[in-house]
Write a protein that holds these residues in place. Structure first.
Motif, short mmCIF file in Angstrom:
data_model
loop_
_atom_site.label_atom_id
_atom_site.label_comp_id
_atom_site.label_asym_id
_atom_site.label_seq_id
_atom_site.Cartn_x
_atom_site.Cartn_y
_atom_site.Cartn_z
N ARG A 97 23.11 20.96 10.94
CA ARG A 97 22.60 19.67 11.41
C ARG A 97 22.97 19.41 12.87
O ARG A 97 22.37 18.56 13.52
N SER A 98 23.98 20.12 13.36
CA SER A 98 24.40 19.93 14.75
C SER A 98 23.41 20.59 15.69
O SER A 98 22.97 21.72 15.47
N THR A 100 28.90 16.55 13.68
CA THR A 100 27.77 15.70 13.30
C THR A 100 28.13 14.22 13.29
O THR A 100 27.41 13.40 12.73
N VAL A 112 23.07 15.35 16.97
CA VAL A 112 22.32 15.56 15.73
C VAL A 112 20.88 15.15 15.95
O VAL A 112 20.53 14.56 16.97
N ASP A 164 16.93 11.93 12.48
CA ASP A 164 17.08 11.46 11.10
C ASP A 164 18.50 11.02 10.81
O ASP A 164 18.73 10.04 10.08
N ALA A 165 19.48 11.73 11.37
CA ALA A 165 20.88 11.37 11.15
C ALA A 165 21.20 10.02 11.81
O ALA A 165 22.01 9.24 11.29
N GLN A 176 19.75 7.25 9.67
CA GLN A 176 20.60 7.07 8.50
C GLN A 176 21.83 6.28 8.86
O GLN A 176 22.27 5.39 8.11
N ALA A 177 22.42 6.54 10.03
CA ALA A 177 23.60 5.81 10.47
C ALA A 177 23.27 4.34 10.73
O ALA A 177 24.05 3.45 10.39
#
Length: 416
Positions: A205-206, A296, A404, A407-408, A411-412
């Motif tokens: 993911r990174s 991440t 990232v 999407d990440a 989400q955060a």
């Protein structure tokens, strides 16, 4: 954890090694044998990855030796074409192209960084509990009262790391786990023999594929940092010394007297917030809190209203920020270095700080236009992705940044 690993960890703690580096050492010990000797020229005594990590972390913890030199910073992040800028007037120019930075380091409380430009220069001078930001281009100076023992923290408030030591600290903190560690080929940096330490995030993911740290063979000081995007063989960001001397700079390098006729602004830099790890709400308007850990992790940065407006993002009341709109004055002069006339040109005049003014606002607007609209139960905003980092700016003034994908960040933002 094996008894031998517990022993290694205990030794590292006694040395005062940062916890992120301790985790890196543990990871190196846990993946089996690492490359035991450095290959290539120049010739240096063999060191393992574990040894280099511990020695470098110890140097960063105890304080790098007095030094001065010229640093070259280069960025090729895949950003949209930005307005031509001059790092001497607008540090946002560090986001692209190649720039030269001059550095003087006496100790933790005596630091000077100069960003030369074509027709100007910006200086950040930290001298004990007093700091100065001097911009010859705008002929302005800001005197900063710093928290006790926090002089060098002023270097954190730049668009990108501007010294190898600063970049190395950030990366060692990020690499808490899931990292493949090895020793690369010796390098020659600024005329000095250096080891090469390679960190590669395991988490797919990174956006970062690997990081190469050139560590001075004698002083164990980071001389160069190169960050490679995942799947690419050329660095998208690099900062390294072009020349360096390990002697104490003369005291006059840290003394500053404003030229005659220059209006001096006064400001107090508050102590940093004390948010708990993982608490992304924060209880201080300027606190930066982290969500997750390692490569991440995502930083949540509550923005003052002026910053959100400068990027062109609409406020919750439906109004967009305009430079000098209705002649209002901003209460936030932190980045513009002018708490009276406002930030980024707001208040009817050009911002006096090196990060503001027409150039800074033009860069912010260019980035905002390239960002894609995104929305969810958490609200709406704009997201921008580069080769190494993504950023999500919400309409209500929250900034999420991490190495990232978008999407990440979404989400955060939804986790608040």
């Amino acid at each position: 954890m094996s008894p031998e690993n517990r022993k290694r960890r205990s030794r590292a703690v006694r040395w005062g090694v940062p916890i992120g580096a301790v985790a890196l050492v543990a990871a190196a010990a846990g993946v089996g044998p690492v490359v035991a000797a450095v290959r290539g020229e120049p010739s240096l005594p063999p060191r393992t990855a574990e040894q280099l990590l511990a020695e470098t972390a110890k140097t960063l913890r105890s304080g790098v030796p007095p030094m001065s030199g010229t640093v070259v910073e280069s960025a090729s992040l895949g950003l949209p074409r930005l307005p031509a800028g001059d790092a001497g007037r607008n540090p946002a120019a560090l986001l692209s192209g190649s720039n030269e930075v001059k550095v003087w380091y006496g100790d933790h409380d005596h630091v000077r960084v100069a960003l030369p430009g074509n027709m100007s220069e910006t200086n950040l001078i930290l001298n004990g509990n007093e700091g100065w930001m001097w911009s010859s281009g705008s002929n302005t100076a800001t005197r900063m009262k710093l928290p006790s023992g926090a002089a060098a923290s002023g270097l954190r408030h730049t668009p990108v790391p501007i010294t190898p030591e600063q970049a190395a600290r950030d990366l060692l903190k990020a690499a808490e786990k899931d990292t493949t560690i090895s020793v690369g080929t010796n390098a020659q940096v600024a005329g000095r023999a250096a080891y090469e330490l390679v960190l590669a995030p395991k988490d797919a993911r990174s956006l970062i594929g690997q990081v190469k740290l050139a560590i001075d063979g004698e002083k164990r000081v980071p001389l160069r940092v190169q960050i490679y995007p995942r799947g690419e063989d050329k660095p998208a960001f690099e900062v390294g010394f072009q020349s360096v001397t390990f002697t104490r700079p003369a005291p006059e390098n840290f003394a500053f007297k404003p030229p005659a006729g220059v209006k001096v602004e006064e400001t107090t830099i508050p102590a940093e917030g004390h948010g708990k790890p993982g608490d992304h709400r924060g209880d201080h308007a300027s606190a930066v809190t982290m969500i997750g850990s390692g490569w991440t992790s995502v930083a949540r940065i509550p923005l003052k209203e002026g910053l959100a407006e400068a990027s062109g993002v609409r406020r919750p009341d439906g109004q967009s920020g305009q430079s000098g709109q209705n002649g209002q004055s901003s209460q936030n002069g932190q980045n513009g270095q002018n708490g009276q006339n406002g930030q980024n040109g707001r208040g009817g005049g050009e911002s006096r700080g090196p990060g503001g003014g027409a150039d800074g606002q033009a860069v912010a607007e260019a980035l905002a236009k390239a960002a894609k609209p995104v929305s969810g139960p958490w609200g709406s905003g704009r997201v921008l992705t580069t080769k190494l980092v993504s950023a999500l700016l919400t309409d209500d003034g929250r900034l999420y940044v991490g190495a990232v994908g978008p999407d990440a960040l979404v989400q955060a933002a939804g986790a608040r």
